[in-house]
Design a protein around this motif. Structure first.
Motif, PDB file in Angstrom:
ATOM      1  N   UNK A 260       7.825   4.002   0.225  1.00 52.68           N
ATOM      2  CA  UNK A 260       9.085   3.701  -0.443  1.00 52.68           C
ATOM      3  C   UNK A 260       8.876   2.815  -1.662  1.00 52.68           C
ATOM      4  N   UNK A 261       8.015   1.818  -1.539  1.00 51.41           N
ATOM      5  CA  UNK A 261       7.829   0.869  -2.632  1.00 51.41           C
ATOM      6  C   UNK A 261       7.423   1.524  -3.928  1.00 51.41           C
ATOM      7  N   UNK A 262       6.570   2.528  -3.857  1.00 46.95           N
ATOM      8  CA  UNK A 262       6.117   3.211  -5.069  1.00 46.95           C
ATOM      9  C   UNK A 262       7.222   4.064  -5.701  1.00 46.95           C
ATOM     10  N   UNK A 263       8.264   4.381  -4.936  1.00 42.62           N
ATOM     11  CA  UNK A 263       9.403   5.117  -5.479  1.00 42.62           C
ATOM     12  C   UNK A 263      10.454   4.182  -6.070  1.00 42.62           C
TER      13      UNK A 263
ATOM     14  N   UNK B 213       0.846  -1.187   0.000  1.00 45.39           N
ATOM     15  CA  UNK B 213       0.000   0.000   0.000  1.00 45.39           C
ATOM     16  C   UNK B 213       0.882   1.237   0.000  1.00 45.39           C
ATOM     17  N   UNK B 214       0.770   2.057  -1.045  1.00 45.42           N
ATOM     18  CA  UNK B 214       1.559   3.270  -1.150  1.00 45.42           C
ATOM     19  C   UNK B 214       0.708   4.419  -1.649  1.00 45.42           C
ATOM     20  N   UNK B 215       1.302   5.577  -1.877  1.00 44.25           N
ATOM     21  CA  UNK B 215       0.531   6.727  -2.346  1.00 44.25           C
ATOM     22  C   UNK B 215      -0.064   6.524  -3.731  1.00 44.25           C
ATOM     23  N   UNK B 216       0.553   5.654  -4.530  1.00 44.43           N
ATOM     24  CA  UNK B 216       0.087   5.431  -5.898  1.00 44.43           C
ATOM     25  C   UNK B 216      -0.622   4.100  -6.070  1.00 44.43           C
ATOM     26  N   UNK B 217      -0.257   3.090  -5.284  1.00 44.59           N
ATOM     27  CA  UNK B 217      -0.779   1.751  -5.509  1.00 44.59           C
ATOM     28  C   UNK B 217      -1.388   1.144  -4.254  1.00 44.59           C
ATOM     29  N   UNK B 218      -2.319   0.209  -4.489  1.00 45.82           N
ATOM     30  CA  UNK B 218      -2.997  -0.497  -3.399  1.00 45.82           C
ATOM     31  C   UNK B 218      -3.394  -1.873  -3.936  1.00 45.82           C
ATOM     32  N   UNK B 219      -2.728  -2.921  -3.462  1.00 44.82           N
ATOM     33  CA  UNK B 219      -3.011  -4.242  -4.031  1.00 44.82           C
ATOM     34  C   UNK B 219      -4.303  -4.861  -3.486  1.00 44.82           C
ATOM     35  N   UNK B 220      -4.953  -4.224  -2.533  1.00 36.94           N
ATOM     36  CA  UNK B 220      -6.263  -4.706  -2.097  1.00 36.94           C
ATOM     37  C   UNK B 220      -7.312  -4.547  -3.192  1.00 36.94           C
ATOM     38  N   UNK B 221      -7.030  -3.712  -4.166  1.00 36.31           N
ATOM     39  CA  UNK B 221      -7.952  -3.486  -5.274  1.00 36.31           C
ATOM     40  C   UNK B 221      -8.199  -4.782  -6.069  1.00 36.31           C
TER      41      UNK B 221
ATOM     42  N   UNK C 191       2.271  -3.742 -10.766  1.00 26.23           N
ATOM     43  CA  UNK C 191       3.606  -3.495 -10.234  1.00 26.23           C
ATOM     44  C   UNK C 191       3.726  -4.031  -8.810  1.00 26.23           C
ATOM     45  N   UNK C 192       2.796  -4.894  -8.415  1.00 29.18           N
ATOM     46  CA  UNK C 192       2.843  -5.549  -7.114  1.00 29.18           C
ATOM     47  C   UNK C 192       3.620  -6.852  -7.228  1.00 29.18           C
ATOM     48  N   UNK C 193       4.530  -7.160  -6.305  1.00 33.52           N
ATOM     49  CA  UNK C 193       5.205  -8.452  -6.324  1.00 33.52           C
ATOM     50  C   UNK C 193       4.212  -9.610  -6.248  1.00 33.52           C
TER      51      UNK C 193
ATOM     52  N   UNK D 174       3.401  -8.740 -14.815  1.00 26.16           N
ATOM     53  CA  UNK D 174       3.818  -8.369 -13.465  1.00 26.16           C
ATOM     54  C   UNK D 174       5.291  -7.945 -13.490  1.00 26.16           C
ATOM     55  N   UNK D 175       5.565  -6.687 -13.154  1.00 23.75           N
ATOM     56  CA  UNK D 175       6.931  -6.191 -13.235  1.00 23.75           C
ATOM     57  C   UNK D 175       7.180  -5.079 -12.225  1.00 23.75           C
ATOM     58  N   UNK D 176       8.439  -4.852 -11.837  1.00 24.82           N
ATOM     59  CA  UNK D 176       8.768  -3.565 -11.244  1.00 24.82           C
ATOM     60  C   UNK D 176       8.638  -2.499 -12.347  1.00 24.82           C
TER      61      UNK D 176
END
Length: 295
Positions: free
Chosen positions: A157-160, A8-16, A91-93, A30-32
């Motif tokens: 951090x993850x979103x950066x 969960x970051x400012x740009x992404x949320x894998x709960x979606x 972009x989620x692992x 699926x990628x960085x």
């Protein structure tokens, strides 16, 4: 989110992903970030259609589900309404994604330093200020690379996209790579043999075309063609999201970092890579199937 790690970051949320009903023929890319995501999505789109002139419209037809910018009910409704075979981007692992037994997971990686320097260019091309403190305009003190090395794999951090996030992506993908529906690709291999990449992916997706058609599809996915037609191939291309659609495809080269890092910066990077990966895994993550080739 059962049995899945939270990202969960400012740009992404894998709960979606909880709102997506997965179909057995779905394809996940699926990628960085900046590791060949759009390139692989385009190859998937070309193989789905068999048409070198297909309007990919990746943001709508192959949406980035993790992205919090679009309202998730709208994204889920659009995906559910699709009658054709679907592909989605993440972009989620892999340990944060719903892992279906039948859907295909296409994981793409790139030399972490190339991905980092490409991401530096990328953040200057998007109208968002979330990461300005990580990527200062005049970085004489080397703040950007320090944060690349010491950032965490999750949260803000993850979103950066620090190194830890890339390593988490790789370890999570490698942990399930023995499954028949999880495949790992490398940017360097795609550059060396784009035709072979098409052939391998066509086999994975169980799609067959004549040699003449495949040649047209391969040509459509070359870097030069995608950059020349950036309004077609960039995510949200032609809609004014990026400051420059063409700049999204900045160079497509490897070795972007050569000559740009100090001896100490490279030593610190090496220390982290050697601590987290054995030599074989490190060689693959950095250079693909051939490993490092001396020139």
């Amino acid at each position: 989110m059962k049995n899945r790690k939270l990202y969960l970051g400012p740009l992404t949320d894998n709960r979606r992903w909880d709102m997506v009903r997965i179909r057995p023929d779905d394809v996940f890319v699926v990628t960085p970030p900046k590791c060949g995501t759009t390139w692989m999505q385009t190859i998937v789109s070309l193989l789905f259609s068999g048409d070198p002139e297909v309007e990919t419209e990746l943001s709508l037809k192959m949406p980035w589900v993790d992205n919090r910018i679009r309202e998730m009910p709208e994204v889920a409704e659009r995906l559910e309404a699709m009658k054709h075979r679907r592909s989605m981007k993440s972009h989620t692992p892999m340990d944060g994604l719903p892992l279906d037994d039948h859907a295909q997971y296409i994981c793409v990686f790139r030399h972490p330093l190339d991905a980092h320097f490409s991401f530096r260019k990328h953040v200057k091309n998007i109208p968002m200020t979330w990461f300005d403190s990580w990527f200062p305009e005049n970085d004489e003190e080397g703040i950007t690379f320090r944060r690349f090395l010491d950032g965490g794999a999750e949260g803000f951090d993850g979103d950066a996209m620090p190194l830890a996030h890339i390593l988490q992506h790789y370890k999570a993908a490698a942990a399930v790579s023995d499954r028949p529906n999880v495949s790992l690709f490398h940017y360097a291999d795609m550059k060396r043999d784009l035709k072979g990449t098409f052939s391998r992916l066509a086999d994975i997706l169980d799609m067959t075309y004549s040699e003449a058609v495949m040649e047209q599809l391969v040509q459509a996915a070359t870097f030069d063609n995608m950059k020349d037609k950036a309004e077609r191939y960039a995510p949200s291309g032609g809609k004014g999201f990026f400051r420059s659609d063409a700049e999204f495809f900045h160079s497509g080269t490897s070795g972007k970092w050569l000559g740009k890092l100090t001896v100490d910066e490279l030593a610190n990077y090496d220390s982290i890579m050697n601590a987290y990966l054995d030599p074989k895994d490190r060689a693959w993550l950095e250079y693909g199937s051939r490993g490092k080739v001396d020139t």
